[in-house]
Design an enzyme around this catalytic site. Structure first.
Site, PDB file in Angstrom:
ATOM      1  N   HIS A  78       0.656  -1.326  -0.125  1.00 38.22           N
ATOM      2  CA  HIS A  78      -0.219  -0.046  -0.009  1.00 38.22           C
ATOM      3  C   HIS A  78       0.865   1.213   0.015  1.00 38.22           C
ATOM      4  O   HIS A  78       1.848   1.131   0.531  1.00 38.22           O
ATOM      5  CB  HIS A  78      -0.980  -0.068   1.066  1.00 38.22           C
ATOM      6  CG  HIS A  78      -0.172  -0.038   2.381  1.00 38.22           C
ATOM      7  ND1 HIS A  78      -0.047   1.345   3.091  1.00 38.22           N
ATOM      8  CD2 HIS A  78       0.019  -1.137   3.352  1.00 38.22           C
ATOM      9  CE1 HIS A  78       0.548   1.060   4.346  1.00 38.22           C
ATOM     10  NE2 HIS A  78       0.559  -0.425   4.469  1.00 38.22           N
ATOM     11  N   ASP A  80      -0.113   4.348   0.803  1.00 36.95           N
ATOM     12  CA  ASP A  80      -0.701   5.486   1.812  1.00 36.95           C
ATOM     13  C   ASP A  80      -0.047   5.245   3.160  1.00 36.95           C
ATOM     14  O   ASP A  80       0.565   4.246   3.347  1.00 36.95           O
ATOM     15  CB  ASP A  80      -2.638   5.176   1.944  1.00 36.95           C
ATOM     16  CG  ASP A  80      -2.804   3.936   2.491  1.00 36.95           C
ATOM     17  OD1 ASP A  80      -2.269   2.951   2.140  1.00 36.95           O
ATOM     18  OD2 ASP A  80      -3.566   4.239   3.639  1.00 36.95           O
ATOM     19  N   ASP A 112       6.591   1.321   6.312  1.00 38.82           N
ATOM     20  CA  ASP A 112       5.335   1.002   6.025  1.00 38.82           C
ATOM     21  C   ASP A 112       4.670   2.068   5.138  1.00 38.82           C
ATOM     22  O   ASP A 112       4.169   2.968   5.578  1.00 38.82           O
ATOM     23  CB  ASP A 112       4.706   0.723   7.553  1.00 38.82           C
ATOM     24  CG  ASP A 112       3.219   0.412   7.436  1.00 38.82           C
ATOM     25  OD1 ASP A 112       2.751  -0.226   6.359  1.00 38.82           O
ATOM     26  OD2 ASP A 112       2.479   0.595   8.413  1.00 38.82           O
ATOM     27  N   GLU A 146      -4.982   1.422   2.982  1.00 34.96           N
ATOM     28  CA  GLU A 146      -4.704   0.497   3.998  1.00 34.96           C
ATOM     29  C   GLU A 146      -4.661   0.755   5.343  1.00 34.96           C
ATOM     30  O   GLU A 146      -5.324   0.237   6.232  1.00 34.96           O
ATOM     31  CB  GLU A 146      -3.383  -0.192   3.706  1.00 34.96           C
ATOM     32  CG  GLU A 146      -3.255  -1.690   4.454  1.00 34.96           C
ATOM     33  CD  GLU A 146      -2.552  -1.606   5.706  1.00 34.96           C
ATOM     34  OE1 GLU A 146      -2.872  -2.742   6.584  1.00 34.96           O
ATOM     35  OE2 GLU A 146      -2.164  -0.549   5.988  1.00 34.96           O
ATOM     36  N   GLU A 147      -4.290   2.174   5.460  1.00 36.22           N
ATOM     37  CA  GLU A 147      -4.204   2.621   6.901  1.00 36.22           C
ATOM     38  C   GLU A 147      -5.600   3.119   7.222  1.00 36.22           C
ATOM     39  O   GLU A 147      -5.805   3.642   8.502  1.00 36.22           O
ATOM     40  CB  GLU A 147      -3.179   3.836   7.110  1.00 36.22           C
ATOM     41  CG  GLU A 147      -1.614   3.300   6.697  1.00 36.22           C
ATOM     42  CD  GLU A 147      -1.051   2.376   7.558  1.00 36.22           C
ATOM     43  OE1 GLU A 147      -1.766   1.969   8.546  1.00 36.22           O
ATOM     44  OE2 GLU A 147       0.161   1.944   7.174  1.00 36.22           O
ATOM     45  N   ASP A 174       3.857  -6.050   3.488  1.00 31.51           N
ATOM     46  CA  ASP A 174       3.733  -5.283   4.329  1.00 31.51           C
ATOM     47  C   ASP A 174       3.690  -5.583   5.863  1.00 31.51           C
ATOM     48  O   ASP A 174       2.741  -5.429   6.690  1.00 31.51           O
ATOM     49  CB  ASP A 174       1.795  -4.907   4.136  1.00 31.51           C
ATOM     50  CG  ASP A 174       1.350  -3.760   4.806  1.00 31.51           C
ATOM     51  OD1 ASP A 174       2.122  -3.002   5.363  1.00 31.51           O
ATOM     52  OD2 ASP A 174       0.129  -3.732   5.169  1.00 31.51           O
ATOM     53  N   HIS A 424       4.272   3.629  11.921  1.00 31.60           N
ATOM     54  CA  HIS A 424       3.002   4.199  12.720  1.00 31.60           C
ATOM     55  C   HIS A 424       3.531   5.185  13.709  1.00 31.60           C
ATOM     56  O   HIS A 424       2.718   6.071  13.988  1.00 31.60           O
ATOM     57  CB  HIS A 424       1.937   3.381  13.156  1.00 31.60           C
ATOM     58  CG  HIS A 424       1.359   2.408  12.395  1.00 31.60           C
ATOM     59  ND1 HIS A 424       0.191   1.757  12.543  1.00 31.60           N
ATOM     60  CD2 HIS A 424       1.576   2.026  10.724  1.00 31.60           C
ATOM     61  CE1 HIS A 424      -0.466   1.191  11.317  1.00 31.60           C
ATOM     62  NE2 HIS A 424       0.382   1.310  10.457  1.00 31.60           N
TER      63      HIS A 424
HETATM   64 ZN   LIG Z   1       1.462  -1.235   6.413  1.00 38.38          ZN
END
Ligand SMILES: [Zn+2]
Length: 453
Positions: A78, A80, A112, A146-147, A174, A424
């Site tokens: 992903h 995003d 990520d 995805e997030e 991922d 994150h």
């Molecule tokens: Zn991810």
């Protein structure tokens, strides 16, 4: 296309593709277009696919090769990212790739999940350059939500399923290594069901000086109920909850032997002195292959500082259960509802109980003996000279079982970064060695897949 892998990553990091922030939608589209055009430069047929859910970010689809003699491998990642601001505690601008002397590059999405996209595109580029073609037929499926719970992903993939044709294997890029020093292949995630347990009494909030001692308070009912969901050893008390849990086999137990897991480090990382069972393998199994129930909060209950003599009229307990093979979220939701209704009856309360499902996702369990895992294991060992581990995760990625069933093909999770990368979090990073290594491992793995078949 830029010949330098870090320059390519730098370009991608510079796009603020924060999916939870709709004001950045244009940046997300630009990210998707940038990836699409770079795929085209290296000879991959690529398309921007509009998301079936209005207002959600587009997907990037790609394909290269239609050779019936070759296996067809689908890559998922992903583009995003999670939100990030300097003010959150970053040492450098999160959207400017910053190389430091520790061998890492910093920036939102480095680990990520833009780093893995860069590693994949460079692996494809180098394989094509060196051999004129790929050892497999390639399919690309990148999303930009995805997030934000992969909004619109399933609808868009189902509608355009024919784009991909027959798929033999799905590579999920991922995840991360199991520890900073041990590469791993991921073979499982838990499922989840999330519910709200609502108790409603008085038509509005009341003063305890008026109703205290005169009525059955909804919050007291709710706390009585919630105390019956799980015991102090973590055993879920819902009738029939464990009936479908797959028994542990010797083969599965063996997968835990090669794991570099320190119970002490785990405890230190969360700041506790004791876990439910003081044994590292049991703790890992409780995290990965056993189900659990957690209580997350109570909506409507006073939670501010100081004292307030309110008696809430309506409260909603938030509860989730992480599920494992073969527990189906729908069935567990039913069992839970039946159990809570029966327990509530025992309270002889005049209040109203309503149970509302708030979301669910399936678990995933890969077959560690299939061609993806055997070729992945060899590739990791070839490159890193370390025996890789087979790891699971206690979290949930429901799109993996969805893709397996949609494409009727097995999946594998391949981590590129390390768990300390801070996906994150602040100062997210990836080790340059891992970025380059990830690229090389993808090349080796695709080559191994071709040699096996
Ligand atoms: Zn991810």
């Amino acid at each position: 296309m830029n010949d330098d892998i870090l320059d390519f990553l730098r370009q991608l990091i510079a796009f603020k593709s924060v999916s939870s922030d709709t004001s950045q939608a244009e940046n997300s589209r630009k990210t998707a277009e940038y990836i699409k055009s770079n795929l085209e430069i290296i000879g991959v047929h690529a398309d921007l696919m509009e998301n079936e859910t209005k207002g959600k970010n587009p997907l990037v689809f790609g394909k290269l090769g239609e050779d019936p003699e070759k296996k067809t491998i689908l890559f998922y990642s992903h583009y995003d990212v999670q939100p990030a601001e300097i003010a959150d505690g970053w040492d450098t601008d999160p959207f400017i790739l910053t190389e430091k002397e520790d061998g890492y590059v910093y920036g939102r999405g480095t680990d990520d999940d833009k780093g893995p996209i860069v590693a994949t595109i460079f692996a494809i580029k180098e394989l094509v350059k060196d051999h004129g073609s790929l050892p497999v037929n390639l399919r690309i499926l990148y999303e930009g939500e995805e997030e934000s719970s992969s909004g619109g992903f399933e609808e868009t993939v189902l509608r355009n399923k024919d784009y991909f044709g027959q798929v033999d294997g799905i590579m999920i890029l991922d995840t991360s290594w199991f520890t900073d020093g041990q590469p791993s292949l991921d073979y499982g995630f838990r499922g989840i069901t999330y519910l709200g347990v609502e108790i409603e009494g008085p038509s509005s909030d009341q003063h305890s000086g008026m109703v205290g001692g005169t009525i059955r308070e909804p919050l007291i009912d709710l706390i009585y109920l919630m105390s019956r969901f799980v015991d102090l050893e973590g055993k879920v008390l819902v009738d029939g909850f464990y009936d479908k849990v797959k028994p542990l086999t010797d083969e599965e137990t063996k997968l835990y032997e090669n794991l570099e897991f320190s119970l002490q480090e785990y405890k230190d990382s969360i700041g506790i002195s004791k876990v439910l069972v003081e044994d590292s393998t049991t703790t890992l199994m409780n995290m990965w292959r056993n189900p659990c129930l957690s209580i997350h909060g109570i909506e409507g209950a006073f939670s501010g500082a100081g004292g307030k003599t309110v008696v809430p009229g309506k409260v909603i307990g938030k509860v989730s259960m992480r599920l494992v093979p073969d527990q189906e979220p729908e069935e567990i939701t039913k069992l839970f509802t039946k159990f809570v209704e029966a327990e509530f009856k025992k309270l002889h309360s005049p209040n109203q109980l309503t149970i509302t499902p708030l979301g669910s996702g399936d678990w995933w369990l890969g077959n560690v003996n299939n061609f993806l895992f055997t070729s992945g294991k060899v590739a990791l060992k070839q490159y890193w000279k370390i025996e890789p581990s087979f790891a699971r995760s206690g979290g949930s990625i429901p799109i993996i079982p969805f893709m397996e069933s949609t494409f009727n093909a097995p999946a594998i999770g391949i981590g590129i970064g390390q768990p300390s990368d801070g996906a994150h979090g602040q100062n997210e990073r990836i080790r340059i060695k891992n970025l380059v290594g990830g690229k090389e491992v993808i090349k080796l793995m695709l080559t191994n897949i071709a040699e096996q078949s």
